[in-house]
Design a protein around this motif. Structure first.
Motif, PDB file in Angstrom:
ATOM      1  N   ALA A 102      64.756 -99.700 -31.758  1.00 44.79           N
ATOM      2  CA  ALA A 102      65.137 -99.932 -33.152  1.00 44.79           C
ATOM      3  C   ALA A 102      64.047 -99.433 -34.096  1.00 44.79           C
ATOM      4  CB  ALA A 102      65.409-101.414 -33.379  1.00 44.79           C
ATOM      5  N   ILE A 103      62.802 -99.677 -33.733  1.00 48.71           N
ATOM      6  CA  ILE A 103      61.683 -99.184 -34.557  1.00 48.71           C
ATOM      7  C   ILE A 103      61.691 -97.661 -34.569  1.00 48.71           C
ATOM      8  CG2 ILE A 103      59.170 -99.033 -34.710  1.00 48.71           C
ATOM      9  CD1 ILE A 103      59.126-101.924 -33.576  1.00 48.71           C
ATOM     10  N   GLU A 104      61.929 -97.073 -33.414  1.00 42.85           N
ATOM     11  CA  GLU A 104      61.973 -95.608 -33.319  1.00 42.85           C
ATOM     12  C   GLU A 104      63.083 -95.034 -34.201  1.00 42.85           C
ATOM     13  OE1 GLU A 104      60.604 -91.980 -32.068  1.00 42.85           O
ATOM     14  OE2 GLU A 104      59.776 -93.902 -31.437  1.00 42.85           O
ATOM     15  N   GLN A 105      64.234 -95.693 -34.240  1.00 45.61           N
ATOM     16  CA  GLN A 105      65.339 -95.230 -35.086  1.00 45.61           C
ATOM     17  C   GLN A 105      64.994 -95.361 -36.562  1.00 45.61           C
ATOM     18  OE1 GLN A 105      68.911 -97.372 -33.941  1.00 45.61           O
ATOM     19  NE2 GLN A 105      69.828 -95.405 -33.407  1.00 45.61           N
ATOM     20  N   GLU A 106      64.270 -96.404 -36.930  1.00 44.08           N
ATOM     21  CA  GLU A 106      63.944 -96.653 -38.328  1.00 44.08           C
ATOM     22  C   GLU A 106      62.691 -95.918 -38.797  1.00 44.08           C
ATOM     23  OE1 GLU A 106      63.689-100.839 -38.904  1.00 44.08           O
ATOM     24  OE2 GLU A 106      65.719-101.199 -38.223  1.00 44.08           O
ATOM     25  N   MET A 107      62.000 -95.231 -37.906  1.00 42.37           N
ATOM     26  CA  MET A 107      60.743 -94.576 -38.270  1.00 42.37           C
ATOM     27  C   MET A 107      60.891 -93.572 -39.413  1.00 42.37           C
ATOM     28  SD  MET A 107      57.575 -94.741 -37.903  1.00 42.37           S
ATOM     29  CE  MET A 107      57.448 -95.813 -36.518  1.00 42.37           C
ATOM     30  N   PRO A 108      61.938 -92.738 -39.486  1.00 43.74           N
ATOM     31  CA  PRO A 108      62.055 -91.842 -40.643  1.00 43.74           C
ATOM     32  C   PRO A 108      62.148 -92.601 -41.970  1.00 43.74           C
ATOM     33  CG  PRO A 108      63.519 -91.117 -38.898  1.00 43.74           C
ATOM     34  CD  PRO A 108      62.969 -92.441 -38.481  1.00 43.74           C
ATOM     35  N   VAL A 109      62.818 -93.739 -41.978  1.00 40.81           N
ATOM     36  CA  VAL A 109      62.918 -94.555 -43.195  1.00 40.81           C
ATOM     37  C   VAL A 109      61.550 -95.130 -43.544  1.00 40.81           C
ATOM     38  CG1 VAL A 109      63.962 -96.609 -44.213  1.00 40.81           C
ATOM     39  CG2 VAL A 109      65.329 -95.103 -42.782  1.00 40.81           C
ATOM     40  N   ILE A 110      60.839 -95.607 -42.546  1.00 41.32           N
ATOM     41  CA  ILE A 110      59.512 -96.183 -42.774  1.00 41.32           C
ATOM     42  C   ILE A 110      58.574 -95.131 -43.346  1.00 41.32           C
ATOM     43  CG2 ILE A 110      57.498 -97.173 -41.608  1.00 41.32           C
ATOM     44  CD1 ILE A 110      59.546 -98.452 -39.615  1.00 41.32           C
ATOM     45  N   LEU A 111      58.565 -93.938 -42.758  1.00 39.63           N
ATOM     46  CA  LEU A 111      57.681 -92.878 -43.234  1.00 39.63           C
ATOM     47  C   LEU A 111      58.058 -92.421 -44.642  1.00 39.63           C
ATOM     48  CD1 LEU A 111      57.296 -90.805 -39.957  1.00 39.63           C
ATOM     49  CD2 LEU A 111      55.650 -92.397 -40.981  1.00 39.63           C
ATOM     50  N   ALA A 112      59.359 -92.356 -44.936  1.00 39.79           N
ATOM     51  CA  ALA A 112      59.789 -91.976 -46.287  1.00 39.79           C
ATOM     52  C   ALA A 112      59.381 -93.035 -47.304  1.00 39.79           C
ATOM     53  CB  ALA A 112      61.297 -91.760 -46.311  1.00 39.79           C
ATOM     54  N   ASP A 113      59.471 -94.308 -46.925  1.00 38.96           N
ATOM     55  CA  ASP A 113      59.032 -95.378 -47.826  1.00 38.96           C
ATOM     56  C   ASP A 113      57.524 -95.332 -48.052  1.00 38.96           C
ATOM     57  OD1 ASP A 113      61.571 -96.337 -48.240  1.00 38.96           O
ATOM     58  OD2 ASP A 113      61.402 -97.965 -46.768  1.00 38.96           O
ATOM     59  N   VAL A 114      56.776 -94.977 -47.023  1.00 37.09           N
ATOM     60  CA  VAL A 114      55.322 -94.840 -47.180  1.00 37.09           C
ATOM     61  C   VAL A 114      54.998 -93.712 -48.151  1.00 37.09           C
ATOM     62  CG1 VAL A 114      53.193 -94.188 -45.967  1.00 37.09           C
ATOM     63  CG2 VAL A 114      54.734 -95.876 -44.962  1.00 37.09           C
ATOM     64  N   ASP A 115      55.713 -92.597 -48.043  1.00 43.69           N
ATOM     65  CA  ASP A 115      55.501 -91.490 -48.979  1.00 43.69           C
ATOM     66  C   ASP A 115      55.827 -91.908 -50.412  1.00 43.69           C
ATOM     67  OD1 ASP A 115      54.668 -89.785 -47.000  1.00 43.69           O
ATOM     68  OD2 ASP A 115      56.636 -88.836 -46.748  1.00 43.69           O
ATOM     69  N   LEU A 116      56.892 -92.682 -50.581  1.00 46.56           N
ATOM     70  CA  LEU A 116      57.250 -93.161 -51.917  1.00 46.56           C
ATOM     71  C   LEU A 116      56.174 -94.095 -52.466  1.00 46.56           C
ATOM     72  CD1 LEU A 116      59.220 -93.370 -54.267  1.00 46.56           C
ATOM     73  CD2 LEU A 116      60.456 -95.124 -52.975  1.00 46.56           C
ATOM     74  N   LEU A 117      55.678 -94.978 -51.627  1.00 47.81           N
ATOM     75  CA  LEU A 117      54.596 -95.868 -52.066  1.00 47.81           C
ATOM     76  C   LEU A 117      53.347 -95.079 -52.419  1.00 47.81           C
ATOM     77  CD1 LEU A 117      54.943 -98.875 -49.628  1.00 47.81           C
ATOM     78  CD2 LEU A 117      55.258 -98.895 -52.092  1.00 47.81           C
ATOM     79  N   ASP A 118      53.023 -94.067 -51.625  1.00 46.82           N
ATOM     80  CA  ASP A 118      51.867 -93.226 -51.930  1.00 46.82           C
ATOM     81  C   ASP A 118      52.026 -92.556 -53.290  1.00 46.82           C
ATOM     82  OD1 ASP A 118      50.545 -93.836 -49.603  1.00 46.82           O
ATOM     83  OD2 ASP A 118      51.184 -92.022 -48.539  1.00 46.82           O
ATOM     84  N   ALA A 119      53.225 -92.091 -53.591  1.00 46.21           N
ATOM     85  CA  ALA A 119      53.463 -91.440 -54.880  1.00 46.21           C
ATOM     86  C   ALA A 119      53.285 -92.431 -56.025  1.00 46.21           C
ATOM     87  CB  ALA A 119      54.871 -90.839 -54.906  1.00 46.21           C
ATOM     88  N   HIS A 120      53.750 -93.657 -55.829  1.00 45.24           N
ATOM     89  CA  HIS A 120      53.579 -94.670 -56.877  1.00 45.24           C
ATOM     90  C   HIS A 120      52.119 -95.104 -57.000  1.00 45.24           C
ATOM     91  CE1 HIS A 120      57.621 -95.460 -58.290  1.00 45.24           C
ATOM     92  NE2 HIS A 120      58.060 -95.436 -57.044  1.00 45.24           N
ATOM     93  N   ILE A 121      51.450 -95.282 -55.889  1.00 46.06           N
ATOM     94  CA  ILE A 121      50.043 -95.713 -55.919  1.00 46.06           C
ATOM     95  C   ILE A 121      49.169 -94.682 -56.606  1.00 46.06           C
ATOM     96  CG2 ILE A 121      48.043 -96.121 -54.430  1.00 46.06           C
ATOM     97  CD1 ILE A 121      50.012 -97.537 -52.494  1.00 46.06           C
ATOM     98  N   ALA A 122      49.477 -93.408 -56.433  1.00 45.40           N
ATOM     99  CA  ALA A 122      48.682 -92.348 -57.050  1.00 45.40           C
ATOM    100  C   ALA A 122      48.716 -92.425 -58.571  1.00 45.40           C
ATOM    101  CB  ALA A 122      49.171 -90.989 -56.581  1.00 45.40           C
ATOM    102  N   THR A 123      49.747 -93.043 -59.135  1.00 43.97           N
ATOM    103  CA  THR A 123      49.875 -93.093 -60.592  1.00 43.97           C
ATOM    104  C   THR A 123      49.530 -94.462 -61.180  1.00 43.97           C
ATOM    105  OG1 THR A 123      52.204 -93.693 -60.443  1.00 43.97           O
ATOM    106  CG2 THR A 123      51.688 -91.345 -60.533  1.00 43.97           C
ATOM    107  N   LEU A 124      48.988 -95.369 -60.386  1.00 47.18           N
ATOM    108  CA  LEU A 124      48.702 -96.713 -60.901  1.00 47.18           C
ATOM    109  C   LEU A 124      47.605 -96.736 -61.962  1.00 47.18           C
ATOM    110  CD1 LEU A 124      48.893 -98.991 -57.745  1.00 47.18           C
ATOM    111  CD2 LEU A 124      50.458 -98.904 -59.664  1.00 47.18           C
ATOM    112  N   ASP A 125      46.595 -95.933 -61.802  1.00 43.14           N
ATOM    113  CA  ASP A 125      45.452 -96.008 -62.715  1.00 43.14           C
ATOM    114  C   ASP A 125      45.466 -94.944 -63.806  1.00 43.14           C
ATOM    115  OD1 ASP A 125      45.033 -93.950 -60.975  1.00 43.14           O
ATOM    116  OD2 ASP A 125      42.893 -94.344 -60.691  1.00 43.14           O
TER     117      ASP A 125
END
Length: 89
Positions: A27-50
């Motif tokens: 199940a984790i293996e199936q959800e890994m693309p979603v997890i990685l895409a969410d991490v990329d989205l968080l990275d994009a938001h974190i880059a603009t926090l300051d």
């Protein structure tokens, strides 16, 4: 006088039943693309926090959001035919 004793063995004890099952790992293996895409989205938001987001930052966030949504859609489309345990829908 009562002695204070740590419960280190009880807290960090290893039991074989604590390991994830093969089904959980799949199940984790199936959800890994979603997890990685969410991490990329968080990275994009974190880059603009300051700072104030630039046009390039806005495009990066929109692109990451589209990838996250596409990954979620692909996961839903892959798992639509499978049933949940216990008869839940």
């Amino acid at each position: 006088m009562d002695h204070i004793v740590t419960l280190q063995d009880a807290v960090t004890a290893f039991a074989p039943w604590m390991e994830p099952t093969d089904a959980e790992l799949d199940a984790i293996e199936q959800e890994m693309p979603v997890i990685l895409a969410d991490v990329d989205l968080l990275d994009a938001h974190i880059a603009t926090l300051d700072r104030t987001p630039s046009e390039l930052d806005g495009r990066r966030i929109r692109r990451a959001r589209r990838r996250a949504l596409a990954a979620r859609l692909a996961l839903v489309n892959r798992t639509t035919g499978t049933s949940l345990p216990g008869g839940a829908a």
